[in-house]
Design an enzyme around this catalytic site. Structure first.
Site, PDB file in Angstrom:
ATOM      1  N   ALA A 188      38.382  42.581  44.855  1.00  0.00           N
ATOM      2  CA  ALA A 188      39.380  41.510  44.768  1.00  0.00           C
ATOM      3  C   ALA A 188      40.797  42.075  44.810  1.00  0.00           C
ATOM      4  O   ALA A 188      41.670  41.532  45.501  1.00  0.00           O
ATOM      5  CB  ALA A 188      39.178  40.696  43.492  1.00  0.00           C
ATOM      6  N   ILE A 189      41.032  43.161  44.095  1.00  0.00           N
ATOM      7  CA  ILE A 189      42.374  43.772  44.075  1.00  0.00           C
ATOM      8  C   ILE A 189      42.791  44.162  45.488  1.00  0.00           C
ATOM      9  O   ILE A 189      43.906  43.842  45.934  1.00  0.00           O
ATOM     10  CB  ILE A 189      42.400  44.981  43.112  1.00  0.00           C
ATOM     11  CG1 ILE A 189      42.192  44.508  41.664  1.00  0.00           C
ATOM     12  CG2 ILE A 189      43.710  45.757  43.251  1.00  0.00           C
ATOM     13  CD1 ILE A 189      41.789  45.611  40.697  1.00  0.00           C
ATOM     14  N   HIS A 215      45.041  36.437  37.881  1.00  0.00           N
ATOM     15  CA  HIS A 215      44.488  37.510  37.055  1.00  0.00           C
ATOM     16  C   HIS A 215      43.232  38.049  37.728  1.00  0.00           C
ATOM     17  O   HIS A 215      42.446  37.268  38.260  1.00  0.00           O
ATOM     18  CB  HIS A 215      44.105  36.990  35.657  1.00  0.00           C
ATOM     19  CG  HIS A 215      45.261  36.512  34.860  1.00  0.00           C
ATOM     20  ND1 HIS A 215      45.657  35.194  34.839  1.00  0.00           N
ATOM     21  CD2 HIS A 215      46.124  37.175  34.062  1.00  0.00           C
ATOM     22  CE1 HIS A 215      46.724  35.064  34.051  1.00  0.00           C
ATOM     23  NE2 HIS A 215      47.020  36.252  33.565  1.00  0.00           N
ATOM     24  N   MET A 255      43.767  30.009  39.839  1.00  0.00           N
ATOM     25  CA  MET A 255      42.835  30.133  38.715  1.00  0.00           C
ATOM     26  C   MET A 255      41.570  30.854  39.149  1.00  0.00           C
ATOM     27  O   MET A 255      41.088  31.747  38.456  1.00  0.00           O
ATOM     28  CB  MET A 255      42.496  28.744  38.147  1.00  0.00           C
ATOM     29  CG  MET A 255      43.699  28.007  37.585  1.00  0.00           C
ATOM     30  SD  MET A 255      43.230  26.473  36.725  1.00  0.00           S
ATOM     31  CE  MET A 255      42.663  25.429  38.063  1.00  0.00           C
ATOM     32  N   TYR A 289      40.093  39.038  28.610  1.00  0.00           N
ATOM     33  CA  TYR A 289      38.810  38.346  28.663  1.00  0.00           C
ATOM     34  C   TYR A 289      38.020  38.574  27.375  1.00  0.00           C
ATOM     35  O   TYR A 289      38.108  39.633  26.773  1.00  0.00           O
ATOM     36  CB  TYR A 289      37.970  38.857  29.840  1.00  0.00           C
ATOM     37  CG  TYR A 289      38.602  38.627  31.193  1.00  0.00           C
ATOM     38  CD1 TYR A 289      38.660  37.361  31.753  1.00  0.00           C
ATOM     39  CD2 TYR A 289      39.127  39.687  31.918  1.00  0.00           C
ATOM     40  CE1 TYR A 289      39.228  37.146  33.006  1.00  0.00           C
ATOM     41  CE2 TYR A 289      39.698  39.488  33.176  1.00  0.00           C
ATOM     42  CZ  TYR A 289      39.744  38.219  33.706  1.00  0.00           C
ATOM     43  OH  TYR A 289      40.309  38.010  34.939  1.00  0.00           O
ATOM     44  N   ASN A 315      37.575  45.079  39.255  1.00  0.00           N
ATOM     45  CA  ASN A 315      37.221  44.324  40.456  1.00  0.00           C
ATOM     46  C   ASN A 315      38.047  44.821  41.649  1.00  0.00           C
ATOM     47  O   ASN A 315      38.970  44.162  42.116  1.00  0.00           O
ATOM     48  CB  ASN A 315      37.428  42.819  40.221  1.00  0.00           C
ATOM     49  CG  ASN A 315      36.826  41.979  41.328  1.00  0.00           C
ATOM     50  OD1 ASN A 315      36.528  42.462  42.411  1.00  0.00           O
ATOM     51  ND2 ASN A 315      36.671  40.695  41.050  1.00  0.00           N
ATOM     52  N   GLU A 316      37.678  46.005  42.118  1.00  0.00           N
ATOM     53  CA  GLU A 316      38.442  46.638  43.200  1.00  0.00           C
ATOM     54  C   GLU A 316      38.403  45.835  44.491  1.00  0.00           C
ATOM     55  O   GLU A 316      39.383  45.807  45.234  1.00  0.00           O
ATOM     56  CB  GLU A 316      37.937  48.062  43.435  1.00  0.00           C
ATOM     57  CG  GLU A 316      38.283  48.984  42.276  1.00  0.00           C
ATOM     58  CD  GLU A 316      37.819  50.406  42.512  1.00  0.00           C
ATOM     59  OE1 GLU A 316      37.713  50.823  43.686  1.00  0.00           O
ATOM     60  OE2 GLU A 316      37.571  51.101  41.514  1.00  0.00           O
ATOM     61  N   TYR A 372      49.570  29.221  40.244  1.00  0.00           N
ATOM     62  CA  TYR A 372      48.602  30.116  39.622  1.00  0.00           C
ATOM     63  C   TYR A 372      47.253  29.882  40.291  1.00  0.00           C
ATOM     64  O   TYR A 372      46.753  28.747  40.298  1.00  0.00           O
ATOM     65  CB  TYR A 372      48.509  29.841  38.119  1.00  0.00           C
ATOM     66  CG  TYR A 372      47.442  30.649  37.419  1.00  0.00           C
ATOM     67  CD1 TYR A 372      47.429  32.037  37.499  1.00  0.00           C
ATOM     68  CD2 TYR A 372      46.447  30.025  36.688  1.00  0.00           C
ATOM     69  CE1 TYR A 372      46.449  32.777  36.859  1.00  0.00           C
ATOM     70  CE2 TYR A 372      45.468  30.757  36.037  1.00  0.00           C
ATOM     71  CZ  TYR A 372      45.468  32.140  36.133  1.00  0.00           C
ATOM     72  OH  TYR A 372      44.494  32.870  35.500  1.00  0.00           O
ATOM     73  N   LYS A 409      46.083  43.143  50.532  1.00  0.00           N
ATOM     74  CA  LYS A 409      46.204  42.966  51.983  1.00  0.00           C
ATOM     75  C   LYS A 409      47.175  41.844  52.325  1.00  0.00           C
ATOM     76  O   LYS A 409      47.743  41.815  53.411  1.00  0.00           O
ATOM     77  CB  LYS A 409      44.853  42.633  52.624  1.00  0.00           C
ATOM     78  CG  LYS A 409      43.942  43.801  52.821  1.00  0.00           C
ATOM     79  CD  LYS A 409      42.748  43.468  53.728  1.00  0.00           C
ATOM     80  CE  LYS A 409      42.015  42.211  53.325  1.00  0.00           C
ATOM     81  NZ  LYS A 409      40.701  42.047  53.943  1.00  0.00           N
ATOM     82  N   TYR A 417      43.604  41.007  47.709  1.00  0.00           N
ATOM     83  CA  TYR A 417      44.926  40.409  47.482  1.00  0.00           C
ATOM     84  C   TYR A 417      46.055  41.321  47.950  1.00  0.00           C
ATOM     85  O   TYR A 417      47.064  40.841  48.467  1.00  0.00           O
ATOM     86  CB  TYR A 417      45.096  40.031  46.007  1.00  0.00           C
ATOM     87  CG  TYR A 417      44.252  38.846  45.617  1.00  0.00           C
ATOM     88  CD1 TYR A 417      44.540  37.559  46.083  1.00  0.00           C
ATOM     89  CD2 TYR A 417      43.140  38.992  44.787  1.00  0.00           C
ATOM     90  CE1 TYR A 417      43.750  36.474  45.747  1.00  0.00           C
ATOM     91  CE2 TYR A 417      42.344  37.901  44.442  1.00  0.00           C
ATOM     92  CZ  TYR A 417      42.659  36.651  44.932  1.00  0.00           C
ATOM     93  OH  TYR A 417      41.884  35.569  44.604  1.00  0.00           O
TER      94      TYR A 417
END
Length: 164
Positions: A123-124, A115, A79, A142, A120-121, A77, A129, A127
């Site tokens: 970061a999305i 998570h 974090m 959250y 948060n485009e 995971y 990629k 990942y």
């Protein structure tokens, strides 16, 4: 004008003596405050938790923990993974994530997940990629931040071929 010196990006382990660096980065990077368990899990993950340095300046970190699945397999995971804004786009986050992926592969970890807040485009897309896919949406994950929803992004690593 002379040629500039190549800038080095390096990773260093998180230990008791430098855990404050991780704490300071987390305050600067994330809208969530992390408890003592987060930091003990991060230390327990050993080589999977790293501080990132850009020309000897601490600018990012990845913190992971191991989780045992019901079938006994271990999954990783992530974090947190973050890089201070002025240093984004320089390959630092990529270096930290590739480090975790390579280490997982060597240790026969076949699943990595994390998570990400639904808005948060950046970061999305980062990942995705690397082959992560949205596998779940959790509403009201959250507290005290908007939006409160998150996506679970998961990457399955293929089992390495066993040598005969």
């Amino acid at each position: 004008m002379g040629a500039g010196k190549a800038v080095s990006i390096s990773l260093d382990g998180v230990r008791d003596k430098n855990i404050m660096q991780l704490k300071k980065l987390n305050v600067a990077l994330f809208p969530v405050r992390y408890n003592d368990k987060y930091y003990s899990d991060a230390l327990a993950a050993g080589d999977f938790t790293k501080l990132a340095y850009y020309s000897d300046i601490c600018v990012g970190a990845i913190a992971c923990r191991f989780e045992k699945r019901e079938d006994g397999a271990v999954r990783l995971y992530i974090m947190t993974l973050g890089v201070l804004a002025p240093y984004r786009g320089l390959g630092i986050g990529t270096k930290m994530l590739i480090h975790a992926l390579d280490l997982s592969s060597k240790q026969n970890i076949t699943e990595i997940y994390l998570h990400v807040q639904t808005n948060n485009e950046e970061a999305i897309n980062f990942y995705k990629k690397f082959g992560f896919e949205i596998t779940e949406t959790i509403h009201n994950y959250y507290t005290n931040i908007t939006p409160p929803d998150c996506y679970v992004l998961t990457k399955y690593l293929s089992q390495p071929l066993q040598k005969k």
